[in-house]
Motif scaffolding. Sequence first.
Motif, PDB file in Angstrom:
ATOM      1  N   ARG A  36      -4.846  -7.626  -7.869  1.00 39.08           N
ATOM      2  CA  ARG A  36      -4.756  -6.186  -6.895  1.00 39.08           C
ATOM      3  C   ARG A  36      -5.818  -5.781  -7.673  1.00 39.08           C
ATOM      4  O   ARG A  36      -5.340  -4.538  -7.774  1.00 39.08           O
ATOM      5  CB  ARG A  36      -3.899  -5.828  -5.660  1.00 39.08           C
ATOM      6  N   MET A  37      -6.884  -6.203  -7.332  1.00 42.73           N
ATOM      7  CA  MET A  37      -8.072  -6.503  -8.230  1.00 42.73           C
ATOM      8  C   MET A  37      -8.553  -4.472  -7.510  1.00 42.73           C
ATOM      9  O   MET A  37      -9.272  -3.478  -8.056  1.00 42.73           O
ATOM     10  CB  MET A  37      -9.388  -7.196  -8.204  1.00 42.73           C
ATOM     11  N   GLU A  38      -7.728  -4.570  -6.342  1.00 46.15           N
ATOM     12  CA  GLU A  38      -8.318  -3.167  -5.294  1.00 46.15           C
ATOM     13  C   GLU A  38      -8.157  -1.765  -6.026  1.00 46.15           C
ATOM     14  O   GLU A  38      -8.396  -0.701  -6.359  1.00 46.15           O
ATOM     15  CB  GLU A  38      -8.381  -3.014  -3.644  1.00 46.15           C
ATOM     16  N   ASP A  39      -6.537  -2.152  -5.995  1.00 46.07           N
ATOM     17  CA  ASP A  39      -5.402  -1.381  -6.486  1.00 46.07           C
ATOM     18  C   ASP A  39      -6.126  -0.891  -8.628  1.00 46.07           C
ATOM     19  O   ASP A  39      -5.871   0.271  -8.708  1.00 46.07           O
ATOM     20  CB  ASP A  39      -4.385  -1.744  -6.787  1.00 46.07           C
TER      21      ASP A  39
ATOM     22  N   THR B  47     -17.301  -1.928  -9.829  1.00 40.47           N
ATOM     23  CA  THR B  47     -17.289  -2.358  -8.668  1.00 40.47           C
ATOM     24  C   THR B  47     -16.428  -3.268  -8.678  1.00 40.47           C
ATOM     25  O   THR B  47     -15.977  -3.985  -9.448  1.00 40.47           O
ATOM     26  CB  THR B  47     -18.910  -2.437  -7.704  1.00 40.47           C
ATOM     27  N   LEU B  48     -15.908  -3.834  -7.493  1.00 44.75           N
ATOM     28  CA  LEU B  48     -15.247  -4.988  -7.070  1.00 44.75           C
ATOM     29  C   LEU B  48     -15.390  -6.636  -7.159  1.00 44.75           C
ATOM     30  O   LEU B  48     -15.530  -7.508  -8.356  1.00 44.75           O
ATOM     31  CB  LEU B  48     -14.576  -5.003  -5.633  1.00 44.75           C
TER      32      LEU B  48
ATOM     33  N   LEU C 258      -8.918  -0.881  -9.729  1.00 48.47           N
ATOM     34  CA  LEU C 258     -10.405   0.167  -9.168  1.00 48.47           C
ATOM     35  C   LEU C 258      -9.704   1.367  -8.945  1.00 48.47           C
ATOM     36  O   LEU C 258     -10.022   2.609  -9.017  1.00 48.47           O
ATOM     37  CB  LEU C 258     -11.081  -0.565  -8.245  1.00 48.47           C
ATOM     38  N   ARG C 259      -8.541   1.671  -8.082  1.00 43.03           N
ATOM     39  CA  ARG C 259      -8.439   3.075  -6.445  1.00 43.03           C
ATOM     40  C   ARG C 259      -7.358   3.653  -7.851  1.00 43.03           C
ATOM     41  O   ARG C 259      -6.897   4.781  -7.772  1.00 43.03           O
ATOM     42  CB  ARG C 259      -8.029   2.497  -5.695  1.00 43.03           C
TER      43      ARG C 259
ATOM     44  N   LYS D  51       0.656  -1.312   0.023  1.00 37.30           N
ATOM     45  CA  LYS D  51      -0.070   0.508  -0.153  1.00 37.30           C
ATOM     46  C   LYS D  51       0.781   1.130   0.061  1.00 37.30           C
ATOM     47  O   LYS D  51       0.484   1.703  -0.276  1.00 37.30           O
ATOM     48  CB  LYS D  51      -0.639  -0.275   1.351  1.00 37.30           C
TER      49      LYS D  51
END
Length: 261
Positions: free
Chosen positions: A211-214, A243-244, A216-217, A188
Amino acid sequence: MSTVLELKNATKRIDNGLNETKVILDHVNLSIAQGEFVTVLGGNGAGKSTLFNSIAGTLSLSEGELFVNDQNITHFSEEKRAKYFSRVFQDPKMGTAPRMTVAENLLLAMYRGQSRGLRLRKINEQRDFFTKICSEIGNGLEKHLDTPTGNLSGGQRQALSLLMATLTKPELLLLDEHTAALDPKTSKQLMRLTDQQIQEADLTCLMITHRMEDALRYGNRLIVLQKGKIIKDLNKAEKEKLTLQDLLLFFEEEREEIAID
């Protein structure tokens, strides 16, 4: 905006040794404009690494063309392409020279893509500058300018690799799952640093992430690879609506297709 990178029908085939040819990059057409930060998702065997290796020149294309700023570099060697691209790898050991100090690695990065004849190092003249840029990271790297890079932690080494990759502004920054080998907290921190470097220097970037969150972000565009093809190419507005669960659905669809095949 001007086009920095363009792939036209980029295709890579390999012979698997059983009189069979496998297509691992399948007629990919991709244009990246100045200032775009593109995140790349895809399952195992989707063609992500092949895409990066074909851009960097580690692999040659079987078919198709590659342009940087409208210049055809399809047949340029990896060394000749180094003036356009910089890359941070998944393995912290790959982006730095382990026996050279942090300062020596940074000095080497200052001459990326340039001819390297015999010259005085003048490393002491750059020490204040190196201290300044390392201190901005916030992980104590500035205290290790004279430390061999092989003695650094994985997070410090990846942060150094990122600094080296952006020290002289590349036409395109290639981030090849550069947080994958790090623990969640360090990952992070490095992603925040990455985003900061890209925004402040207005870099054009292509980033593979698992990392799917990354995905998206970060970034203002998202592409999804499957079986060597781009199956999704979402702009900033489309990406912001994701969305995720939407991303997970892409991969559920991929698994279903593989099962049907």
